[in-house]
Design a protein around this motif. Structure first.
Motif, PDB file in Angstrom:
ATOM      1  N   MET A   1       0.827  -1.209   0.000  1.00  0.00           N
ATOM      2  CA  MET A   1       0.000   0.000   0.000  1.00  0.00           C
ATOM      3  C   MET A   1       0.861   1.258   0.000  1.00  0.00           C
ATOM      4  SD  MET A   1      -3.127  -0.780  -0.285  1.00  0.00           S
ATOM      5  CE  MET A   1      -3.725   0.881   0.031  1.00  0.00           C
ATOM      6  N   ILE A   2       1.960   1.237   0.747  1.00  0.00           N
ATOM      7  CA  ILE A   2       2.859   2.400   0.762  1.00  0.00           C
ATOM      8  C   ILE A   2       3.464   2.627  -0.614  1.00  0.00           C
ATOM      9  CG2 ILE A   2       5.051   3.253   1.675  1.00  0.00           C
ATOM     10  CD1 ILE A   2       4.340   1.918   4.328  1.00  0.00           C
ATOM     11  N   VAL A   3       3.882   1.539  -1.270  1.00  0.00           N
ATOM     12  CA  VAL A   3       4.449   1.670  -2.616  1.00  0.00           C
ATOM     13  C   VAL A   3       3.409   2.223  -3.579  1.00  0.00           C
ATOM     14  CG1 VAL A   3       5.438   0.402  -4.553  1.00  0.00           C
ATOM     15  CG2 VAL A   3       6.137  -0.157  -2.213  1.00  0.00           C
ATOM     16  N   VAL A   4       2.176   1.756  -3.484  1.00  0.00           N
ATOM     17  CA  VAL A   4       1.117   2.235  -4.388  1.00  0.00           C
ATOM     18  C   VAL A   4       0.838   3.714  -4.146  1.00  0.00           C
ATOM     19  CG1 VAL A   4      -1.331   2.013  -4.956  1.00  0.00           C
ATOM     20  CG2 VAL A   4       0.072  -0.044  -4.666  1.00  0.00           C
ATOM     21  N   VAL A   5       0.708   4.105  -2.883  1.00  0.00           N
ATOM     22  CA  VAL A   5       0.396   5.500  -2.559  1.00  0.00           C
ATOM     23  C   VAL A   5       1.541   6.427  -2.963  1.00  0.00           C
ATOM     24  CG1 VAL A   5      -0.071   7.096  -0.642  1.00  0.00           C
ATOM     25  CG2 VAL A   5      -1.206   4.875  -0.724  1.00  0.00           C
TER      26      VAL A   5
ATOM     27  N   PHE B   1       3.027   6.672  -5.592  1.00  0.00           N
ATOM     28  CA  PHE B   1       2.883   7.122  -6.987  1.00  0.00           C
ATOM     29  C   PHE B   1       1.642   7.984  -7.185  1.00  0.00           C
ATOM     30  CE2 PHE B   1       5.502   3.300  -7.409  1.00  0.00           C
ATOM     31  CZ  PHE B   1       6.512   3.759  -8.241  1.00  0.00           C
ATOM     32  N   TRP B   2       0.896   8.268  -6.136  1.00  0.00           N
ATOM     33  CA  TRP B   2      -0.321   9.064  -6.272  1.00  0.00           C
ATOM     34  C   TRP B   2       0.000  10.552  -6.320  1.00  0.00           C
ATOM     35  CZ3 TRP B   2      -4.641   6.695  -2.643  1.00  0.00           C
ATOM     36  CH2 TRP B   2      -4.953   5.415  -3.116  1.00  0.00           C
ATOM     37  N   ASP B   3      -0.988  11.289  -6.751  1.00  0.00           N
ATOM     38  CA  ASP B   3      -0.907  12.747  -6.759  1.00  0.00           C
ATOM     39  C   ASP B   3      -1.638  13.276  -5.526  1.00  0.00           C
ATOM     40  OD1 ASP B   3      -0.346  15.291  -7.487  1.00  0.00           O
ATOM     41  OD2 ASP B   3      -1.754  15.383  -9.165  1.00  0.00           O
ATOM     42  N   TYR B   4      -1.342  14.510  -5.145  1.00  0.00           N
ATOM     43  CA  TYR B   4      -1.972  15.082  -3.952  1.00  0.00           C
ATOM     44  C   TYR B   4      -1.941  16.597  -4.042  1.00  0.00           C
ATOM     45  CZ  TYR B   4       2.738  16.183  -2.290  1.00  0.00           C
ATOM     46  OH  TYR B   4       4.012  16.690  -2.172  1.00  0.00           O
ATOM     47  N   ASP B   5      -2.799  17.205  -3.242  1.00  0.00           N
ATOM     48  CA  ASP B   5      -2.748  18.652  -3.056  1.00  0.00           C
ATOM     49  C   ASP B   5      -2.884  18.922  -1.567  1.00  0.00           C
ATOM     50  OD1 ASP B   5      -5.419  18.230  -2.501  1.00  0.00           O
ATOM     51  OD2 ASP B   5      -6.136  19.061  -4.406  1.00  0.00           O
ATOM     52  N   PHE B   6      -3.278  20.137  -1.205  1.00  0.00           N
ATOM     53  CA  PHE B   6      -3.310  20.506   0.208  1.00  0.00           C
ATOM     54  C   PHE B   6      -4.438  19.829   0.980  1.00  0.00           C
ATOM     55  CE2 PHE B   6      -6.228  23.303  -1.922  1.00  0.00           C
ATOM     56  CZ  PHE B   6      -7.262  23.500  -1.021  1.00  0.00           C
ATOM     57  N   ALA B   7      -5.386  19.200   0.268  1.00  0.00           N
ATOM     58  CA  ALA B   7      -6.562  18.681   0.953  1.00  0.00           C
ATOM     59  C   ALA B   7      -6.848  17.214   0.691  1.00  0.00           C
ATOM     60  CB  ALA B   7      -7.795  19.493   0.567  1.00  0.00           C
ATOM     61  N   ALA B   8      -6.319  16.628  -0.383  1.00  0.00           N
ATOM     62  CA  ALA B   8      -6.712  15.258  -0.729  1.00  0.00           C
ATOM     63  C   ALA B   8      -5.620  14.592  -1.547  1.00  0.00           C
ATOM     64  CB  ALA B   8      -8.029  15.258  -1.504  1.00  0.00           C
TER      65      ALA B   8
ATOM     66  N   PRO C   1      -5.666   8.998  -6.784  1.00  0.00           N
ATOM     67  CA  PRO C   1      -5.014   7.813  -7.362  1.00  0.00           C
ATOM     68  C   PRO C   1      -4.502   8.092  -8.764  1.00  0.00           C
ATOM     69  CG  PRO C   1      -7.080   7.220  -6.297  1.00  0.00           C
ATOM     70  CD  PRO C   1      -7.038   8.720  -6.327  1.00  0.00           C
ATOM     71  N   ASP C   2      -3.228   7.809  -8.972  1.00  0.00           N
ATOM     72  CA  ASP C   2      -2.595   8.081 -10.251  1.00  0.00           C
ATOM     73  C   ASP C   2      -1.298   7.291 -10.308  1.00  0.00           C
ATOM     74  OD1 ASP C   2      -1.993   9.124 -12.713  1.00  0.00           O
ATOM     75  OD2 ASP C   2      -2.433  11.197 -12.157  1.00  0.00           O
ATOM     76  N   PHE C   3      -0.549   7.446 -11.374  1.00  0.00           N
ATOM     77  CA  PHE C   3       0.767   6.829 -11.470  1.00  0.00           C
ATOM     78  C   PHE C   3       1.752   7.899 -11.918  1.00  0.00           C
ATOM     79  CE2 PHE C   3       4.189   4.400 -13.389  1.00  0.00           C
ATOM     80  CZ  PHE C   3       4.436   3.455 -12.414  1.00  0.00           C
TER      81      PHE C   3
ATOM     82  N   ALA D   1       5.431  11.445   1.655  1.00  0.00           N
ATOM     83  CA  ALA D   1       5.956  10.674   2.777  1.00  0.00           C
ATOM     84  C   ALA D   1       6.120   9.204   2.409  1.00  0.00           C
ATOM     85  CB  ALA D   1       5.033  10.820   3.985  1.00  0.00           C
ATOM     86  N   ALA D   2       5.197   8.666   1.613  1.00  0.00           N
ATOM     87  CA  ALA D   2       5.304   7.273   1.177  1.00  0.00           C
ATOM     88  C   ALA D   2       6.514   7.071   0.286  1.00  0.00           C
ATOM     89  CB  ALA D   2       4.027   6.864   0.453  1.00  0.00           C
TER      90      ALA D   2
END
Length: 303
Positions: free
Chosen positions: A49-53, A55-62, A65-67, A275-276
């Motif tokens: 799960m850490i490896v999958v996360v 590669f995700w995208d994020y902003d200040f609030a959420a 899921p992406d690569f 962090a992941a």
């Protein structure tokens, strides 16, 4: 007149072998199934799960899921991150050297200078008494000792050895290293003591009968046989130091950084993918260190 005698053809038939179900063949799998399920649920699944996360995208609030490889490029392309990793490795190297030195001599004293097994166990249990309290309590107990108006500074000023309190005793890298050595020395003492207790005493006596001095016996007999315990203690100490963030944060007063502290700050800002990614890089780094230790020292006989 020739009489032809016809013999009936007998078809050669092979007996059909039926495979019988053997309980003994699946018994090892049944015995290892609970451990495999536990490791899969509490070790492999979180790492995946850490490896999958990572590669995700994020902003200040959420998180989304992406690569993306942006998180890894930010980790590996930032000089600040590299400096933080180097600082963490520096802490690990210094703490490892000090705990190895202290832990070996404590274990050596318990194994070779305490004659009775009962007294050895009593003194070893005395070493474990601090573990009856939490790491946080044992760590912050150094603050009234190392502080500006603490025990050490008050004693030195009262005795006239220093004109004013020493500032670098607390909230410095010295305080971080001191607290970590205090917290993790036992993790080095235990495996080394276990290894030294397994050494055949006749080997030591044979070396002394051959004319070897005490230091020669130590260097040529005891230390080579104690290497598996040293390797296990090294794995424990290095892993714990690389993952420690509370000691660095409290004892340095926010003046030093570590990878674990950086990840903690990222999670407090809801930057979980970043962090992941740092966690994956740190995991790979620690695994490479452990693999290097295992290539040098064979610890299988200690397990």
């Amino acid at each position: 007149m020739t009489v032809a005698l016809e013999r009936p053809a007998i078809a050669a038939t092979k007996p059909v072998r039926r495979r019988r179900f053997s309980l003994g063949a699946v018994t090892p799998y049944l015995q290892s199934a609970p451990l495999a399920l536990i490791l899969g649920a509490f070790l492999l699944l979180p790492i995946i799960m850490i490896v999958v996360v990572s590669f995700w995208d994020y902003d200040f609030a959420a998180m989304y899921p992406d690569f993306l490889t942006t998180n890894y490029s930010d980790v590996l392309g930032s000089w600040v991150t590299w400096k933080t990793y180097l600082n963490t490795i520096k802490f690990a190297a210094i703490v490892w050297a000090l705990t190895l030195f202290i832990g070996f001599w404590v274990a050596y004293f318990l194994a070779f200078h305490i004659r009775t097994t009962a007294m050895q166990m009593v003194l070893f249990l005395v070493c474990t008494v601090p573990f009856l309290t939490s790491n946080i309590i044992r760590m912050i107990s150094w603050i009234p000792v190392l502080g500006r108006n603490g025990l050490i500074n008050s004693t030195l000023v009262h005795m006239g050895l220093v004109p004013k309190p020493i500032e670098w005793l607390l909230y410095s890298e010295f305080a971080v290293v001191l607290a970590m050595v205090h917290l993790y020395t036992l993790f080095m003492v235990t495996p080394i003591f276990n290894t030294l207790m397994r050494i055949d005493r006749s080997l030591v006596e044979a070396a002394r009968d051959a004319g070897a001095s005490g230091w020669q016996v130590l260097w040529n007999v005891i230390i080579p046989l104690a290497k598996p315990g040293m390797a296990i203690g090294t794995i424990f100490v290095v892993t714990l130091v690389m993952a420690d963030f509370s000691t660095v944060q409290v004892m340095s007063g926010g003046q030093s950084a570590s990878v674990a502290l950086m990840m903690k700050n990222q999670m407090s800002l809801l930057q979980y993918p970043a962090a992941a990614a740092n966690a994956v890089v740190l995991l790979v780094l620690v695994l490479l260190m452990v693999a290097g230790i295992l290539r040098i020292v064979d610890i299988r006989r200690e397990l």
